[in-house]
Design a protein around this motif. Structure first.
Motif, PDB file in Angstrom:
ATOM      1  N   ILE A  32      91.927 -51.786  48.852  1.00 51.84           N
ATOM      2  CA  ILE A  32      90.775 -51.045  49.380  1.00 51.84           C
ATOM      3  C   ILE A  32      89.917 -51.956  50.256  1.00 51.84           C
ATOM      4  O   ILE A  32      89.444 -51.558  51.334  1.00 51.84           O
ATOM      5  N   PHE A  33      89.704 -53.183  49.803  1.00 52.38           N
ATOM      6  CA  PHE A  33      88.926 -54.144  50.598  1.00 52.38           C
ATOM      7  C   PHE A  33      89.616 -54.412  51.929  1.00 52.38           C
ATOM      8  O   PHE A  33      88.970 -54.434  52.989  1.00 52.38           O
ATOM      9  N   GLN A  34      90.929 -54.615  51.893  1.00 50.59           N
ATOM     10  CA  GLN A  34      91.661 -54.882  53.129  1.00 50.59           C
ATOM     11  C   GLN A  34      91.617 -53.674  54.065  1.00 50.59           C
ATOM     12  O   GLN A  34      91.514 -53.823  55.291  1.00 50.59           O
ATOM     13  N   LEU A  35      91.686 -52.490  53.491  1.00 50.88           N
ATOM     14  CA  LEU A  35      91.599 -51.278  54.305  1.00 50.88           C
ATOM     15  C   LEU A  35      90.231 -51.185  54.976  1.00 50.88           C
ATOM     16  O   LEU A  35      90.131 -50.820  56.157  1.00 50.88           O
ATOM     17  N   GLY A  36      89.180 -51.531  54.225  1.00 48.46           N
ATOM     18  CA  GLY A  36      87.842 -51.523  54.819  1.00 48.46           C
ATOM     19  C   GLY A  36      87.705 -52.528  55.940  1.00 48.46           C
ATOM     20  O   GLY A  36      87.087 -52.237  56.976  1.00 48.46           O
ATOM     21  N   VAL A  37      88.275 -53.711  55.764  1.00 44.84           N
ATOM     22  CA  VAL A  37      88.240 -54.718  56.822  1.00 44.84           C
ATOM     23  C   VAL A  37      89.000 -54.231  58.046  1.00 44.84           C
ATOM     24  O   VAL A  37      88.533 -54.366  59.197  1.00 44.84           O
ATOM     25  N   THR A  38      90.167 -53.631  57.825  1.00 44.83           N
ATOM     26  CA  THR A  38      90.982 -53.137  58.939  1.00 44.83           C
ATOM     27  C   THR A  38      90.244 -52.067  59.737  1.00 44.83           C
ATOM     28  O   THR A  38      90.386 -51.990  60.968  1.00 44.83           O
ATOM     29  N   SER A  39      89.452 -51.250  59.057  1.00 43.81           N
ATOM     30  CA  SER A  39      88.749 -50.164  59.753  1.00 43.81           C
ATOM     31  C   SER A  39      87.693 -50.687  60.724  1.00 43.81           C
ATOM     32  O   SER A  39      87.207 -49.922  61.567  1.00 43.81           O
ATOM     33  N   LEU A  40      87.335 -51.959  60.631  1.00 49.34           N
ATOM     34  CA  LEU A  40      86.317 -52.538  61.498  1.00 49.34           C
ATOM     35  C   LEU A  40      86.903 -53.441  62.579  1.00 49.34           C
ATOM     36  O   LEU A  40      86.167 -54.118  63.294  1.00 49.34           O
ATOM     37  N   TYR A  41      88.229 -53.468  62.695  1.00 53.13           N
ATOM     38  CA  TYR A  41      88.863 -54.264  63.745  1.00 53.13           C
ATOM     39  C   TYR A  41      88.581 -53.661  65.117  1.00 53.13           C
ATOM     40  O   TYR A  41      88.278 -52.472  65.254  1.00 53.13           O
ATOM     41  N   VAL A 252     103.292 -44.191  63.390  1.00 55.02           N
ATOM     42  CA  VAL A 252     103.814 -43.795  64.706  1.00 55.02           C
ATOM     43  C   VAL A 252     103.017 -44.474  65.821  1.00 55.02           C
ATOM     44  O   VAL A 252     103.564 -45.216  66.635  1.00 55.02           O
ATOM     45  N   ARG A 253     101.707 -44.239  65.854  1.00 48.65           N
ATOM     46  CA  ARG A 253     100.873 -44.818  66.910  1.00 48.65           C
ATOM     47  C   ARG A 253     100.474 -46.261  66.622  1.00 48.65           C
ATOM     48  O   ARG A 253     100.021 -46.957  67.515  1.00 48.65           O
ATOM     49  N   LEU A 254     100.626 -46.690  65.390  1.00 47.36           N
ATOM     50  CA  LEU A 254     100.291 -48.061  64.966  1.00 47.36           C
ATOM     51  C   LEU A 254      98.842 -48.406  65.297  1.00 47.36           C
ATOM     52  O   LEU A 254      98.516 -49.544  65.618  1.00 47.36           O
ATOM     53  N   ASP A 255      97.986 -47.406  65.184  1.00 49.50           N
ATOM     54  CA  ASP A 255      96.554 -47.598  65.413  1.00 49.50           C
ATOM     55  C   ASP A 255      95.896 -47.827  64.054  1.00 49.50           C
ATOM     56  O   ASP A 255      95.286 -46.927  63.467  1.00 49.50           O
ATOM     57  N   TYR A 256      96.010 -49.045  63.558  1.00 55.10           N
ATOM     58  CA  TYR A 256      95.556 -49.346  62.207  1.00 55.10           C
ATOM     59  C   TYR A 256      94.047 -49.182  62.013  1.00 55.10           C
ATOM     60  O   TYR A 256      93.617 -48.664  60.978  1.00 55.10           O
ATOM     61  N   PRO A 257      93.200 -49.623  62.960  1.00 54.60           N
ATOM     62  CA  PRO A 257      91.762 -49.414  62.750  1.00 54.60           C
ATOM     63  C   PRO A 257      91.377 -47.951  62.593  1.00 54.60           C
ATOM     64  O   PRO A 257      90.585 -47.606  61.716  1.00 54.60           O
ATOM     65  N   GLN A 258      91.929 -47.094  63.441  1.00 53.22           N
ATOM     66  CA  GLN A 258      91.602 -45.681  63.330  1.00 53.22           C
ATOM     67  C   GLN A 258      92.152 -45.090  62.037  1.00 53.22           C
ATOM     68  O   GLN A 258      91.480 -44.298  61.365  1.00 53.22           O
ATOM     69  N   ALA A 259      93.374 -45.459  61.665  1.00 49.60           N
ATOM     70  CA  ALA A 259      93.972 -44.950  60.431  1.00 49.60           C
ATOM     71  C   ALA A 259      93.145 -45.360  59.215  1.00 49.60           C
ATOM     72  O   ALA A 259      92.907 -44.558  58.305  1.00 49.60           O
ATOM     73  N   ALA A 260      92.700 -46.612  59.206  1.00 46.83           N
ATOM     74  CA  ALA A 260      91.884 -47.090  58.088  1.00 46.83           C
ATOM     75  C   ALA A 260      90.537 -46.374  58.050  1.00 46.83           C
ATOM     76  O   ALA A 260      90.037 -46.016  56.981  1.00 46.83           O
ATOM     77  N   ALA A 261      89.936 -46.164  59.215  1.00 50.03           N
ATOM     78  CA  ALA A 261      88.655 -45.455  59.262  1.00 50.03           C
ATOM     79  C   ALA A 261      88.803 -44.022  58.773  1.00 50.03           C
ATOM     80  O   ALA A 261      87.963 -43.517  58.013  1.00 50.03           O
ATOM     81  N   PHE A 264      89.035 -44.036  54.997  1.00 45.94           N
ATOM     82  CA  PHE A 264      87.751 -44.254  54.332  1.00 45.94           C
ATOM     83  C   PHE A 264      86.864 -43.017  54.421  1.00 45.94           C
ATOM     84  O   PHE A 264      86.153 -42.684  53.469  1.00 45.94           O
ATOM     85  N   ILE A 265      86.889 -42.330  55.538  1.00 45.29           N
ATOM     86  CA  ILE A 265      86.099 -41.102  55.667  1.00 45.29           C
ATOM     87  C   ILE A 265      86.587 -40.059  54.673  1.00 45.29           C
ATOM     88  O   ILE A 265      85.785 -39.373  54.011  1.00 45.29           O
ATOM     89  N   LEU A 266      87.909 -39.940  54.528  1.00 46.61           N
ATOM     90  CA  LEU A 266      88.467 -38.985  53.571  1.00 46.61           C
ATOM     91  C   LEU A 266      88.058 -39.338  52.147  1.00 46.61           C
ATOM     92  O   LEU A 266      87.647 -38.456  51.370  1.00 46.61           O
ATOM     93  N   MET A 267      88.146 -40.625  51.796  1.00 47.28           N
ATOM     94  CA  MET A 267      87.745 -41.037  50.454  1.00 47.28           C
ATOM     95  C   MET A 267      86.266 -40.758  50.207  1.00 47.28           C
ATOM     96  O   MET A 267      85.880 -40.277  49.134  1.00 47.28           O
ATOM     97  N   ALA A 268      85.439 -41.042  51.202  1.00 49.74           N
ATOM     98  CA  ALA A 268      84.002 -40.818  51.045  1.00 49.74           C
ATOM     99  C   ALA A 268      83.696 -39.331  50.881  1.00 49.74           C
ATOM    100  O   ALA A 268      82.869 -38.936  50.042  1.00 49.74           O
ATOM    101  N   ALA A 269      84.374 -38.486  51.656  1.00 48.55           N
ATOM    102  CA  ALA A 269      84.141 -37.040  51.560  1.00 48.55           C
ATOM    103  C   ALA A 269      84.558 -36.519  50.189  1.00 48.55           C
ATOM    104  O   ALA A 269      83.838 -35.714  49.569  1.00 48.55           O
ATOM    105  N   ILE A 270      85.713 -36.967  49.708  1.00 46.31           N
ATOM    106  CA  ILE A 270      86.183 -36.499  48.402  1.00 46.31           C
ATOM    107  C   ILE A 270      85.265 -36.990  47.288  1.00 46.31           C
ATOM    108  O   ILE A 270      84.934 -36.243  46.360  1.00 46.31           O
ATOM    109  N   LEU A 271      84.826 -38.243  47.365  1.00 47.24           N
ATOM    110  CA  LEU A 271      83.910 -38.767  46.345  1.00 47.24           C
ATOM    111  C   LEU A 271      82.606 -37.974  46.324  1.00 47.24           C
ATOM    112  O   LEU A 271      82.072 -37.669  45.243  1.00 47.24           O
TER     113      LEU A 271
END
Length: 287
Positions: A32-41, A252-261, A264-271
């Motif tokens: 989860i921490f790594q995913l959060g870091v990736t979302s800010l690349y 497919v698109r290998l857009d890791y920052p967008q995928a991570a963001a 996180f938005i999905l997790m925040a909405a569900i929480l």
């Protein structure tokens, strides 16, 4: 008791939770921490050239502005599927817990039997069931519920039906576990007080089954909102959910920052939805 024994006694609870805590740390907290870091690349980077940490919080705004319809669609599909699972699962769980007698174990096996088959295979089976040349569509056309060119496959109905089927056991099992512990003497007391069956259900059975109902709806809604297999196999791009977008962005698109963001938005909405739901349901007990 010696000092060493007392010290061991105090440490025992911590030693017992240590393996589970390490497991959660390594396979949940760290990813989860790594995913959060990736979302800010830096979104202009690439997998070949590497990504630079630029604290690009704009990734969240860009992801939400581009794919908000997919978020809404995911929540709507998951919500409808959860309601359908509740309408189908509550009577089934009640029948198994209170009315099945010696057939209880067999009925429970029937509920969990789909788990013996791959999620993918089960969804592909629904693709066959809902096909344009299938018996179900043929019957609906014969009774004029579908016109001659009407179809179920590749429609929102197909996606919701797939979600409902695949996640129905997650609704039934918590409800059954709760209803099976229901004290029959309470229903007898309600009958002695001249309560009708409907009133006894509303005043006794339903309130006492709320923990199972809350647990079942959460266990159904949360994975359904992030699912992408049903939309991929039973729908078209017009029915794609946010899980399909995240899958495409990562693989497919290998857009890791967008995928991570997006993740996180999905997790925040569900929480947020889960928190409000539990508070409105009036219970913090979900087991």
């Amino acid at each position: 008791m010696s000092t060493l024994s007392r010290r061991r006694g105090r440490l025992s609870p911590y030693l017992l939770i240590l393996p589970g805590g390490l497991w959660l740390l390594l396979f949940f907290a760290v990813p989860i921490f790594q995913l959060g870091v990736t979302s800010l690349y830096d979104p202009s980077g690439s997998l070949e050239q590497g990504y630079a940490m630029t604290w690009a919080f704009g990734n969240y705004a860009d992801a939400l502005s581009q794919y908000w319809p997919h978020f809404v669609r995911s929540l709507v599909y998951a919500g409808i599927a959860t309601v359908l699972c509740l309408l189908l699962g509550y009577p089934l769980a009640y029948a198994i817990a209170q009315k099945s007698g010696r057939w209880k174990n067999l009925m429970l096996v029937c509920v969990i039997a789909p788990f013996f088959t791959s999620f993918l295979v089960r969804t592909l089976a629904w693709k066959t069931i809902l096909s344009d040349n299938g018996a179900l569509v043929g019957f609906l056309r014969d009774v004029h519920l579908l016109d001659a060119s009407g179809r179920l496959l590749a429609t929102p109905i197909a996606v919701v039906l797939g979600l409902t089927y695949n996640f129905l056991p997650f609704m039934v099992l918590p409800l059954y576990a709760n209803l099976d512990r229901l004290d029959g003497r309470l229903l007898e007391a309600a009958n002695d007080l001249y309560a009708s069956p409907a009133r006894a259900f509303a005043k006794v059975t339903l309130p006492l089954s709320m923990p199972g109902l809350v647990a079942g709806t959460l266990l159904t809604f949360i994975p359904a909102a992030g699912d992408y297999i049903n939309a991929e196999l039973l729908g078209t791009p017009n029915e794609y959910m946010i899980g399909n977008v995240i899958d495409s962005a990562f693989l497919v698109r290998l857009d890791y920052p967008q995928a991570a963001a997006l993740s996180f938005i999905l997790m925040a909405a569900i929480l947020a939805i889960v928190f409000v739901y539990i508070k409105r349901a009036g219970t913090d007990e979900v087991v």
